[in-house]
Design an enzyme around this catalytic site. Structure first.
Site, mmCIF file in Angstrom:
data_model
loop_
_atom_site.group_PDB
_atom_site.id
_atom_site.type_symbol
_atom_site.label_atom_id
_atom_site.label_comp_id
_atom_site.label_asym_id
_atom_site.label_seq_id
_atom_site.Cartn_x
_atom_site.Cartn_y
_atom_site.Cartn_z
ATOM 1 N N LYS A 114 0.822 -1.210 0.000
ATOM 2 C CA LYS A 114 0.000 0.000 0.000
ATOM 3 C C LYS A 114 0.853 1.257 0.000
ATOM 4 O O LYS A 114 0.457 2.272 -0.573
ATOM 5 C CB LYS A 114 -0.991 0.003 1.171
ATOM 6 N N LYS A 196 -7.279 -11.136 -10.338
ATOM 7 C CA LYS A 196 -8.480 -11.394 -9.563
ATOM 8 C C LYS A 196 -9.425 -10.186 -9.603
ATOM 9 O O LYS A 196 -8.969 -9.054 -9.583
ATOM 10 C CB LYS A 196 -8.057 -11.678 -8.114
ATOM 11 N N LYS A 199 -12.759 -4.958 -5.905
ATOM 12 C CA LYS A 199 -13.665 -3.808 -5.908
ATOM 13 C C LYS A 199 -12.944 -2.494 -6.184
ATOM 14 O O LYS A 199 -13.553 -1.518 -6.572
ATOM 15 C CB LYS A 199 -14.459 -3.733 -4.602
#
Ligand code: TRP
Length: 331
Positions: A114, A196, A199
């Protein structure tokens, strides 16, 4: 009731959920509530480790509560609550911060990922994210924590912190076990079938959101990237068609081989149309329930208020024990 084992899991309110959540995490949660005392939390405190638009965060939090209910999480058996409504999470997190080494947090692969993804906002909250997650879990003396494989490292840190505290003071926290469900069929992004479905994907046209309109779902499937050749077979060199076969399998319950036979000699166009119809039908009952529940904010807020009250009763006990053991004066 009392002796039922405890489960806690959480999900971030950071965007609309997609079909993979429904057939993966949420399906598991719904089954687990038959056997366990379950706490399902919407982790808004975790969400703000990445910059969020306030209106979105507010909406997504209630969207997620409605999604839980529409999927079949039963508020008379399980506790659905919002993390920020239970201040004990932040309180215990602070204590645990003081028992965690800088090195332990900097080793976390999610932190590394991140901070690379959002280099302009590598904040202290992002660094301490797994400690807050440990607090979420330890407050409820959870036996089992259903998570995706990407969260396993955070679970290990949670166990380390619990053991550390227990051995420095005395038995305080239950040591939780990760529960990493057997991966069901993995659903990939329709526009990039080697990745994959997620969202937060930039490419939303490859993601089947639970709240998409029927025609949006159908169009996304019809525009899905396919592979060269014309055969409808589940094979590694055909990630696009394999992904559509997976979706058809999920929507109809038919086995892979059966599907290959059904479409032998048929074209991609016809196959995609069948997948689109099947997925739209599969999602319909969920959507009907979701719309009805989401429209009733009063009801939703009642559920999360009751959930938070119950959660606080339990969380408060653990926090009080911790405060006492570390030497805080009780009044
Ligand atoms: N970090 C988890 C995720 O992103 C969400 C989460 C927060 C969680 N607290 C938790 C999951 C506690 C399980 C238990 O998926």
């Amino acid at each position: 009731m009392q002796s039922r084992k405890v489960i806690l899991s959480g999900m971030q309110p950071t965007g609309g959920l997609h079909i993979g959540h429904l057939t993966g995490a949420l399906k598991n949660w719904v089954e687990l509530q038959n056997e366990y005392e379950c706490y399902f939390t919407i982790v808004d405190l975790h969400a703000i480790t990445i910059r969020q638009e306030p209106a979105n965060l507010r909406r997504w939090t209630l969207d997620l509560a409605a999604t839980f209910l529409a999927c079949g999480i039963d508020p008379t058996r399980s506790h659905i609550f919002v993390q920020s409504h239970v201040p004990e999470h932040t309180q215990l997190a602070w204590v645990l911060n003081c028992f965690t080494g800088m090195g332990e947090c900097s080793r976390m692969t999610q932190f590394k990922d991140k901070s690379q993804k959002y280099p302009e906002n590598v904040n202290v909250g992002l660094f301490a994210y797994p400690i807050l997650m440990a607090a979420d879990i330890l407050l409820y003396q959870a036996d089992l924590v259903p998570v995706g494989a990407d969260q396993k490292q955070h679970l290990e840190l949670t166990r380390d912190l619990a053991q550390r505290f227990n051995s420095l003071y005395s038995e305080t926290f239950k040591i939780p076990e990760p529960y990493i469900p057997k991966v069901g069929a993995k659903i990939m992004n329709l526009q990039n079938p080697t990745k994959k479905m997620s969202k937060s994907d930039e490419n939303q046209s490859g993601v089947l959101f639970l709240v998409d309109e029927d025609n949006q779902i159908a169009n996304k499937i019809k525009r899905a990237v396919t592979d060269s050749g014309a055969e409808i077979v589940f094979r590694e060199d055909k990630p696009g068609i394999s992904n559509l076969i997976t979706l058809y399998h999920i929507a109809t319950g038919k086995q892979i081989e059966e599907i290959e036979n059904e479409f032998a000699g048929k074209g991609y166009g016809e196959f995609k149309k069948a997948v689109a119809d099947a997925v739209v039908e599969f999602l319909r009952p969920f959507k009907v329930r979701y719309r009805e529940i989401r429209a009733n904010e009063e009801y939703l807020k009642l559920i999360i208020r009751e959930g938070a009250e119950q959660a606080r009763r339990v969380a408060n006990k653990t926090l009080a024990k911790v405060y006492r053991k570390i030497g805080f004066v009780a009044l």
